[in-house]
Design a protein around this motif. Structure first.
Motif, PDB file in Angstrom:
ATOM      1  N   SER A  40      -2.333  17.222   0.142  1.00 34.46           N
ATOM      2  CA  SER A  40      -1.925  16.619   1.413  1.00 34.46           C
ATOM      3  C   SER A  40      -2.692  17.198   2.590  1.00 34.46           C
ATOM      4  O   SER A  40      -2.701  16.627   3.673  1.00 34.46           O
ATOM      5  CB  SER A  40      -0.433  16.826   1.632  1.00 34.46           C
ATOM      6  OG  SER A  40      -0.134  18.198   1.833  1.00 34.46           O
ATOM      7  N   ALA A  53      -6.167  24.355   5.146  1.00 31.03           N
ATOM      8  CA  ALA A  53      -5.749  24.212   3.755  1.00 31.03           C
ATOM      9  C   ALA A  53      -6.939  23.917   2.873  1.00 31.03           C
ATOM     10  O   ALA A  53      -7.900  23.269   3.299  1.00 31.03           O
ATOM     11  CB  ALA A  53      -4.718  23.089   3.631  1.00 31.03           C
ATOM     12  N   ARG A 106      -1.883  19.912   4.145  1.00 34.91           N
ATOM     13  CA  ARG A 106      -0.999  20.677   5.035  1.00 34.91           C
ATOM     14  C   ARG A 106       0.140  21.299   4.230  1.00 34.91           C
ATOM     15  O   ARG A 106       0.542  20.773   3.200  1.00 34.91           O
ATOM     16  CB  ARG A 106      -0.458  19.801   6.164  1.00 34.91           C
ATOM     17  CG  ARG A 106       0.349  18.621   5.685  1.00 34.91           C
ATOM     18  CD  ARG A 106       0.628  17.650   6.816  1.00 34.91           C
ATOM     19  NE  ARG A 106       1.332  18.274   7.910  1.00 34.91           N
ATOM     20  CZ  ARG A 106       1.400  17.780   9.136  1.00 34.91           C
ATOM     21  NH1 ARG A 106       0.758  16.664   9.435  1.00 34.91           N
ATOM     22  NH2 ARG A 106       2.082  18.390  10.079  1.00 34.91           N
ATOM     23  N   MET A 107       0.672  22.403   4.760  1.00 30.60           N
ATOM     24  CA  MET A 107       1.758  23.097   4.089  1.00 30.60           C
ATOM     25  C   MET A 107       3.112  22.498   4.438  1.00 30.60           C
ATOM     26  O   MET A 107       3.980  22.326   3.594  1.00 30.60           O
ATOM     27  CB  MET A 107       1.775  24.578   4.511  1.00 30.60           C
ATOM     28  CG  MET A 107       0.829  25.438   3.712  1.00 30.60           C
ATOM     29  SD  MET A 107       1.485  25.819   2.070  1.00 30.60           S
ATOM     30  CE  MET A 107       2.685  27.081   2.493  1.00 30.60           C
ATOM     31  N   ASP A 126       2.376  21.995  -5.899  1.00 30.31           N
ATOM     32  CA  ASP A 126       1.338  22.601  -5.065  1.00 30.31           C
ATOM     33  C   ASP A 126       1.936  23.589  -4.081  1.00 30.31           C
ATOM     34  O   ASP A 126       1.418  24.708  -3.911  1.00 30.31           O
ATOM     35  CB  ASP A 126       0.581  21.520  -4.278  1.00 30.31           C
ATOM     36  CG  ASP A 126      -0.408  20.744  -5.127  1.00 30.31           C
ATOM     37  OD1 ASP A 126      -0.591  21.103  -6.312  1.00 30.31           O
ATOM     38  OD2 ASP A 126      -0.985  19.771  -4.602  1.00 30.31           O
ATOM     39  N   GLN A 127       3.014  23.201  -3.419  1.00 33.45           N
ATOM     40  CA  GLN A 127       3.620  24.074  -2.414  1.00 33.45           C
ATOM     41  C   GLN A 127       4.168  25.354  -3.040  1.00 33.45           C
ATOM     42  O   GLN A 127       3.983  26.449  -2.502  1.00 33.45           O
ATOM     43  CB  GLN A 127       4.728  23.318  -1.680  1.00 33.45           C
ATOM     44  CG  GLN A 127       4.215  22.227  -0.754  1.00 33.45           C
ATOM     45  CD  GLN A 127       5.326  21.338  -0.238  1.00 33.45           C
ATOM     46  OE1 GLN A 127       6.275  21.002  -0.963  1.00 33.45           O
ATOM     47  NE2 GLN A 127       5.228  20.947   1.013  1.00 33.45           N
ATOM     48  N   LEU A 151      -3.893  21.999  -2.019  1.00 29.79           N
ATOM     49  CA  LEU A 151      -2.907  21.181  -1.327  1.00 29.79           C
ATOM     50  C   LEU A 151      -3.519  19.817  -1.053  1.00 29.79           C
ATOM     51  O   LEU A 151      -4.255  19.644  -0.089  1.00 29.79           O
ATOM     52  CB  LEU A 151      -2.481  21.838  -0.002  1.00 29.79           C
ATOM     53  CG  LEU A 151      -1.457  22.987  -0.086  1.00 29.79           C
ATOM     54  CD1 LEU A 151      -1.364  23.678   1.261  1.00 29.79           C
ATOM     55  CD2 LEU A 151      -0.096  22.472  -0.514  1.00 29.79           C
ATOM     56  N   GLY A 192      -4.601  28.918  -0.836  1.00 32.66           N
ATOM     57  CA  GLY A 192      -4.424  27.488  -0.648  1.00 32.66           C
ATOM     58  C   GLY A 192      -4.196  27.121   0.795  1.00 32.66           C
ATOM     59  O   GLY A 192      -4.354  25.963   1.197  1.00 32.66           O
ATOM     60  N   ASN A 193      -3.852  28.105   1.629  1.00 31.80           N
ATOM     61  CA  ASN A 193      -3.538  27.880   3.035  1.00 31.80           C
ATOM     62  C   ASN A 193      -3.574  29.203   3.773  1.00 31.80           C
ATOM     63  O   ASN A 193      -3.229  30.241   3.208  1.00 31.80           O
ATOM     64  CB  ASN A 193      -2.152  27.238   3.176  1.00 31.80           C
ATOM     65  CG  ASN A 193      -1.762  26.943   4.606  1.00 31.80           C
ATOM     66  OD1 ASN A 193      -1.216  27.796   5.296  1.00 31.80           O
ATOM     67  ND2 ASN A 193      -2.032  25.731   5.044  1.00 31.80           N
ATOM     68  N   VAL A 231       1.304  27.681  -3.824  1.00 35.24           N
ATOM     69  CA  VAL A 231       0.756  28.310  -2.625  1.00 35.24           C
ATOM     70  C   VAL A 231       1.698  29.408  -2.124  1.00 35.24           C
ATOM     71  O   VAL A 231       1.254  30.510  -1.771  1.00 35.24           O
ATOM     72  CB  VAL A 231       0.502  27.257  -1.529  1.00 35.24           C
ATOM     73  CG1 VAL A 231       0.175  27.937  -0.196  1.00 35.24           C
ATOM     74  CG2 VAL A 231      -0.652  26.346  -1.937  1.00 35.24           C
TER      75      VAL A 231
END
Length: 269
Positions: A264, A257, A266-267, A11-12, A262, A60-61, A15
């Protein structure tokens, strides 16, 4: 060679990849900010809540970099109503006080004899980047994209501490934040990504690296104003900011987010 250097979980990385592509599209527009993670808006005057939400849903963020304190609750509520997960960070910043504090740190503290400081650039081998990512992510800190860390995309400095086995045991970074022509934030740099291997904590490694990174941003690129985000109540980070001559601003950073991108919410830490 470095255009696909992204770190973190699936995911990270996705993003960060979308953020870098968005920066390629919007980087010449002074309304937007980017320091190696995702494109955001320096402040609400640069784009309304629907624009921030659109950036978050595409990448995504995304984040506002400077929200007046009396607007925080309304903005968080508006983001939640659009299906986004808001995140509030206190904004800490400093100009001359930060430079003076960094000079004092560099003059009075030294790295241990078994530690070497390295500035990342185009020649930094991939195994050093991988070691950096492993250490930082283990501390809950998501590194920006490799092009920024290496100083190849924006004015930026990333310093790492290497042990005798050339393993990264600490890091710190700083990067241009807003467009250089932004009326209020164009001369301000983001500073942060301080992380240290738990086995080497207590040696002030990230403080020393952070001070050197800040000073290099001043000498190399002329930045004299620095900012970072700290989650409210994070006393260790607040103490480091205070030691570095930063103080809590009368504005906050509000990120958001897309939970579909994401899980979670959060990034990074």
């Amino acid at each position: 060679m470095f255009t696909d250097e992204f770190f973190g979980n699936d995911d990270q990385r996705a993003v960060l990849r979308r953020g870098r592509s968005m920066a390629a599209l919007l980087g010449s527009d002074k309304r937007y900010s980017y320091y190696g993670r995702t494109v955001g808006l320096p402040e609400p005057e640069d784009g309304d809540i629907d624009q921030l939400a659109a950036l978050a849903k595409v990448q995504g963020n995304a984040a506002y970099g400077a929200v007046p304190l009396n607007q925080i609750d309304a903005i968080k509520t508006a983001l939640q109503s659009r299906g986004l997960v808001p995140m509030h960070y206190d904004k800490w910043q400093g100009a001359r006080s930060a430079i003076e504090a960094a000079r004092l740190v560099v003059a009075t503290l030294s790295l241990p004899e078994d530690v070497k400081m390295l500035r990342l650039d185009a020649s930094t081998p991939g195994h050093i980047m991988a070691s950096l990512a492993e250490m930082a992510l283990g501390c809950g800190v998501l590194p920006p994209c490799g092009e920024v860390l290496r100083g190849l995309y924006r004015p930026a400095v990333c310093l790492v501490a290497l042990d005798i086995a050339s393993k990264v045991i600490s890091c710190a970074a700083s990067s241009a934040y807003a467009h250089e022509e932004h009326v209020r934030h164009g001369e301000q740099a983001w500073w942060g990504m301080l992380a240290t291997d738990p086995a080497r904590r207590g040696q002030r490694l990230s403080l020393i690296l952070g001070a050197n990174a800040l000073l290099e941003m001043e000498t190399r690129f002329g930045f004299g104003d620095f900012m970072t985000g700290v989650e409210p109540g994070n006393a260790p980070s607040e103490a480091v900011c205070t030691r570095m001559g930063l103080s809590r601003a009368d504005v906050a950073i509000i990120g958001c987010a897309d939970p579909h991108a994401l899980a979670s919410g959060r990034m990074t830490k």
